[in-house]
Every structure is written in C-alpha cells, then in structure tokens.
Write a protein that holds these residues in place. Structure first.
Motif, PDB file in Angstrom:
ATOM      1  N   TYR A 150      36.138 -31.191  90.196  1.00 24.85           N
ATOM      2  CA  TYR A 150      34.957 -30.705  90.907  1.00 24.85           C
ATOM      3  C   TYR A 150      33.879 -31.783  91.024  1.00 24.85           C
ATOM      4  CZ  TYR A 150      36.662 -25.885  91.140  1.00 24.85           C
ATOM      5  OH  TYR A 150      37.372 -24.747  91.432  1.00 24.85           O
ATOM      6  N   ALA A 151      33.753 -32.666  90.035  1.00 28.21           N
ATOM      7  CA  ALA A 151      32.813 -33.785  90.149  1.00 28.21           C
ATOM      8  C   ALA A 151      33.277 -34.739  91.253  1.00 28.21           C
ATOM      9  CB  ALA A 151      32.688 -34.517  88.814  1.00 28.21           C
ATOM     10  N   LEU A 152      34.587 -35.007  91.315  1.00 28.03           N
ATOM     11  CA  LEU A 152      35.131 -35.849  92.383  1.00 28.03           C
ATOM     12  C   LEU A 152      34.921 -35.202  93.748  1.00 28.03           C
ATOM     13  CD1 LEU A 152      38.490 -37.035  90.772  1.00 28.03           C
ATOM     14  CD2 LEU A 152      36.595 -38.504  91.500  1.00 28.03           C
ATOM     15  N   LEU A 153      35.149 -33.889  93.828  1.00 27.08           N
ATOM     16  CA  LEU A 153      34.946 -33.172  95.090  1.00 27.08           C
ATOM     17  C   LEU A 153      33.502 -33.303  95.550  1.00 27.08           C
ATOM     18  CD1 LEU A 153      35.816 -31.289  97.380  1.00 27.08           C
ATOM     19  CD2 LEU A 153      35.473 -29.361  95.798  1.00 27.08           C
ATOM     20  N   ARG A 154      32.553 -33.108  94.646  1.00 24.74           N
ATOM     21  CA  ARG A 154      31.147 -33.206  95.038  1.00 24.74           C
ATOM     22  C   ARG A 154      30.805 -34.635  95.457  1.00 24.74           C
ATOM     23  NH1 ARG A 154      27.907 -30.909  98.105  1.00 24.74           N
ATOM     24  NH2 ARG A 154      25.768 -31.573  97.779  1.00 24.74           N
ATOM     25  N   ALA A 155      31.358 -35.631  94.766  1.00 27.91           N
ATOM     26  CA  ALA A 155      31.123 -37.028  95.144  1.00 27.91           C
ATOM     27  C   ALA A 155      31.629 -37.279  96.562  1.00 27.91           C
ATOM     28  CB  ALA A 155      31.811 -37.962  94.150  1.00 27.91           C
ATOM     29  N   ALA A 156      32.787 -36.717  96.890  1.00 29.57           N
ATOM     30  CA  ALA A 156      33.343 -36.883  98.238  1.00 29.57           C
ATOM     31  C   ALA A 156      32.471 -36.193  99.278  1.00 29.57           C
ATOM     32  CB  ALA A 156      34.770 -36.337  98.282  1.00 29.57           C
ATOM     33  N   GLU A 157      31.997 -34.992  98.976  1.00 33.28           N
ATOM     34  CA  GLU A 157      31.134 -34.267  99.921  1.00 33.28           C
ATOM     35  C   GLU A 157      29.830 -35.031 100.172  1.00 33.28           C
ATOM     36  OE1 GLU A 157      32.524 -29.671  98.952  1.00 33.28           O
ATOM     37  OE2 GLU A 157      30.755 -30.488  97.941  1.00 33.28           O
ATOM     38  N   VAL A 158      29.235 -35.563  99.113  1.00 29.48           N
ATOM     39  CA  VAL A 158      27.997 -36.336  99.264  1.00 29.48           C
ATOM     40  C   VAL A 158      28.265 -37.576 100.107  1.00 29.48           C
ATOM     41  CG1 VAL A 158      26.305 -37.747  98.008  1.00 29.48           C
ATOM     42  CG2 VAL A 158      26.902 -35.466  97.162  1.00 29.48           C
ATOM     43  N   THR A 159      29.400 -38.217  99.874  1.00 28.92           N
ATOM     44  CA  THR A 159      29.768 -39.411 100.630  1.00 28.92           C
ATOM     45  C   THR A 159      29.849 -39.103 102.127  1.00 28.92           C
ATOM     46  OG1 THR A 159      30.967 -40.311  98.732  1.00 28.92           O
ATOM     47  CG2 THR A 159      31.553 -41.177 100.914  1.00 28.92           C
ATOM     48  N   ILE A 160      30.502 -38.006 102.476  1.00 27.92           N
ATOM     49  CA  ILE A 160      30.639 -37.608 103.878  1.00 27.92           C
ATOM     50  C   ILE A 160      29.276 -37.216 104.460  1.00 27.92           C
ATOM     51  CG2 ILE A 160      31.618 -35.852 105.413  1.00 27.92           C
ATOM     52  CD1 ILE A 160      34.122 -35.924 103.518  1.00 27.92           C
ATOM     53  N   GLN A 161      28.485 -36.458 103.696  1.00 26.53           N
ATOM     54  CA  GLN A 161      27.154 -36.049 104.163  1.00 26.53           C
ATOM     55  C   GLN A 161      26.266 -37.249 104.452  1.00 26.53           C
ATOM     56  OE1 GLN A 161      25.619 -33.424 101.133  1.00 26.53           O
ATOM     57  NE2 GLN A 161      27.047 -31.790 101.646  1.00 26.53           N
ATOM     58  N   GLU A 162      26.442 -38.317 103.692  1.00 27.63           N
ATOM     59  CA  GLU A 162      25.626 -39.522 103.883  1.00 27.63           C
ATOM     60  C   GLU A 162      26.191 -40.439 104.965  1.00 27.63           C
ATOM     61  OE1 GLU A 162      22.596 -40.359 102.405  1.00 27.63           O
ATOM     62  OE2 GLU A 162      22.672 -38.263 101.783  1.00 27.63           O
ATOM     63  N   GLY A 163      27.337 -40.067 105.559  1.00 25.36           N
ATOM     64  CA  GLY A 163      27.900 -40.830 106.669  1.00 25.36           C
ATOM     65  C   GLY A 163      28.835 -41.959 106.261  1.00 25.36           C
ATOM     66  N   TYR A 164      29.357 -41.913 105.039  1.00 32.47           N
ATOM     67  CA  TYR A 164      30.257 -42.956 104.559  1.00 32.47           C
ATOM     68  C   TYR A 164      31.690 -42.443 104.513  1.00 32.47           C
ATOM     69  CZ  TYR A 164      26.024 -45.433 103.285  1.00 32.47           C
ATOM     70  OH  TYR A 164      24.817 -46.067 103.324  1.00 32.47           O
ATOM     71  N   ASP A 165      32.640 -43.396 104.380  1.00 31.68           N
ATOM     72  CA  ASP A 165      34.067 -43.069 104.390  1.00 31.68           C
ATOM     73  C   ASP A 165      34.679 -42.963 102.999  1.00 31.68           C
ATOM     74  OD1 ASP A 165      34.001 -43.323 107.188  1.00 31.68           O
ATOM     75  OD2 ASP A 165      34.426 -45.469 107.066  1.00 31.68           O
ATOM     76  N   TRP A 166      34.217 -43.773 102.073  1.00 34.84           N
ATOM     77  CA  TRP A 166      34.827 -43.851 100.753  1.00 34.84           C
ATOM     78  C   TRP A 166      33.750 -43.983  99.687  1.00 34.84           C
ATOM     79  CZ3 TRP A 166      33.281 -48.330  98.494  1.00 34.84           C
ATOM     80  CH2 TRP A 166      32.996 -49.416  99.309  1.00 34.84           C
ATOM     81  N   PHE A 167      34.173 -43.726  98.440  1.00 35.78           N
ATOM     82  CA  PHE A 167      33.278 -43.954  97.315  1.00 35.78           C
ATOM     83  C   PHE A 167      34.050 -44.629  96.196  1.00 35.78           C
ATOM     84  CE2 PHE A 167      34.999 -39.740  96.599  1.00 35.78           C
ATOM     85  CZ  PHE A 167      35.229 -39.672  95.234  1.00 35.78           C
ATOM     86  N   LEU A 168      33.313 -45.353  95.382  1.00 39.96           N
ATOM     87  CA  LEU A 168      33.840 -46.102  94.263  1.00 39.96           C
ATOM     88  C   LEU A 168      33.139 -45.591  93.012  1.00 39.96           C
ATOM     89  CD1 LEU A 168      35.357 -48.741  93.238  1.00 39.96           C
ATOM     90  CD2 LEU A 168      33.201 -49.908  93.649  1.00 39.96           C
ATOM     91  N   ILE A 169      33.898 -45.218  91.997  1.00 48.19           N
ATOM     92  CA  ILE A 169      33.300 -44.786  90.732  1.00 48.19           C
ATOM     93  C   ILE A 169      32.937 -46.033  89.943  1.00 48.19           C
ATOM     94  CG2 ILE A 169      33.663 -43.570  88.552  1.00 48.19           C
ATOM     95  CD1 ILE A 169      35.600 -41.725  90.068  1.00 48.19           C
ATOM     96  N   VAL A 170      31.640 -46.212  89.690  1.00 49.46           N
ATOM     97  CA  VAL A 170      31.204 -47.383  88.935  1.00 49.46           C
ATOM     98  C   VAL A 170      30.989 -47.049  87.462  1.00 49.46           C
ATOM     99  CG1 VAL A 170      30.253 -48.599  90.929  1.00 49.46           C
ATOM    100  CG2 VAL A 170      28.781 -47.058  89.623  1.00 49.46           C
ATOM    101  N   HIS A 171      30.829 -45.762  87.151  1.00 52.36           N
ATOM    102  CA  HIS A 171      30.709 -45.343  85.750  1.00 52.36           C
ATOM    103  C   HIS A 171      31.030 -43.858  85.660  1.00 52.36           C
ATOM    104  CE1 HIS A 171      29.487 -45.648  81.594  1.00 52.36           C
ATOM    105  NE2 HIS A 171      28.823 -44.521  81.751  1.00 52.36           N
ATOM    106  N   ARG A 172      31.656 -43.457  84.538  1.00 51.36           N
ATOM    107  CA  ARG A 172      32.007 -42.053  84.333  1.00 51.36           C
ATOM    108  C   ARG A 172      31.792 -41.684  82.876  1.00 51.36           C
ATOM    109  NH1 ARG A 172      38.054 -40.209  83.837  1.00 51.36           N
ATOM    110  NH2 ARG A 172      37.580 -40.770  81.719  1.00 51.36           N
ATOM    111  N   ASP A 173      31.228 -40.498  82.642  1.00 54.27           N
ATOM    112  CA  ASP A 173      31.096 -39.926  81.304  1.00 54.27           C
ATOM    113  C   ASP A 173      31.611 -38.501  81.342  1.00 54.27           C
ATOM    114  OD1 ASP A 173      30.043 -41.811  79.515  1.00 54.27           O
ATOM    115  OD2 ASP A 173      28.002 -41.482  80.245  1.00 54.27           O
TER     116      ASP A 173
END
Length: 171
Positions: free
Chosen positions: A58-81
């Motif tokens: 679900y965190a990955l899903l939200r990251a993808a949705e935010v990425t699309i909403q902001e007009g981008y194609d991909w995202f890179l995880i730079v840190h995870r906890d």
C-alpha cells in the motif's frame, strides 16, 4: 428487537467492509504523503495487524499514485523504514548491517543514479509484532520521467498501480 438486531448487524458489516487502503485522518491508519521538493516525497502507510508486506504494497501503491498525479512516469525509493509498534524492524542478525541509499543526479547531459552504503548496528531483538500491531512503512521517493533508472529500487508508476490497486467487487 429483530429490527434492532438487523440494524446492528448491518452497521457492523459496514464497518468491517471499509477498505484498508484509504487516506489517513489525524495521524490514523491509512496513507499520507509529504512533499519534500518538486520531485521528492515522503509517503507512508500505517495499518493495524501483522501483515508487513501488505503495508509495504500500500505504501508502494500510494507512491505510484503520487508519481502519476505529479505528472511523472517512475519513482525511485531513496530510503525506506518499516516500523512495528514504533520500533524499526530490520535484519534479525546480531551485528552491523548495511543498506544502500540511492541518489539521483541530474545535469545538462541527463540523469544518473548513484548508490551509497549505509551501516547500522542491529541487536536482532524485536519484541513487538507478535499479535496485532501498528505497522508503518515510510518511503522517501524521487520521481522522474523518461527512461527509468536501471536499479532494483526503481518502479514504473502505472505498472505498480495496475498490479497493487485493491480489487473491488465490481471488477
């Protein structure tokens, strides 16, 4: 009496069918995000239970949705906890553990990703999480367009949404 029992049953059924994937309100369960820069966000998903992998999905899903909403194609995880009952969950081994921080650099000639090691000491003891616990996954992401960086930490936003979106009864 039967009418009251029916109303109570319907009310309980309505509560139990509320989807796990939802926006958090007032620091409660669900997803939230914070804009850090024009291309960076901190995304988190908080749940109650024992399923850390579902919280990560679900965190990955939200990251993808935010990425699309902001007009981008991909995202890179730079840190995870991953936190269980507010304790960081890590490698169960005793000793030093290493992870990697991914940093994107962009210039006139294009973008590239560089990986830097991060070392931490782990005692290997986790007391929480045996029964229903508060699980929170926090991702810091960097978004981009065009060719996706060739790393294990890069995700195509549309593919993530298509694969991780909760299935509804109409589908």
């Amino acid at each position: 009496m039967k009418l009251a029992l029916l109303a109570l049953t319907l009310a309980l059924a309505a509560c139990s069918t509320q989807p796990d994937y939802r926006a958090a309100s007032d620091g409660g369960y669900g997803y939230s995000e914070t804009k850090l820069t024009d291309t960076q966000y901190r995304v988190s998903f908080k749940a109650r239970g024992t399923d850390k992998s579902q919280a990560m999905n679900y965190a990955l899903l939200r990251a993808a949705e935010v990425t699309i909403q902001e007009g981008y194609d991909w995202f890179l995880i730079v840190h995870r906890d991953t936190l269980v009952d507010r304790e960081r969950v890590s490698n169960p081994n005793l000793g030093y553990m290493t992870s990697r921080d991914m940093v994107s650099y962009c210039g006139i000639a294009g973008c590239y990703v560089r990986s830097y090691p991060r070392t931490a000491f782990s005692a290997g003891i986790h007391l929480g999480g045996q029964t229903d616990s508060d699980i929170e996954v926090v991702l810091e992401i960097k978004m981009g367009s065009g060719p996706i960086p060739d790393t294990d930490y890069s995700f195509n936003a549309e593919e993530v949404v298509n694969n991780l979106r909760p299935k509804t009864e109409q589908e």
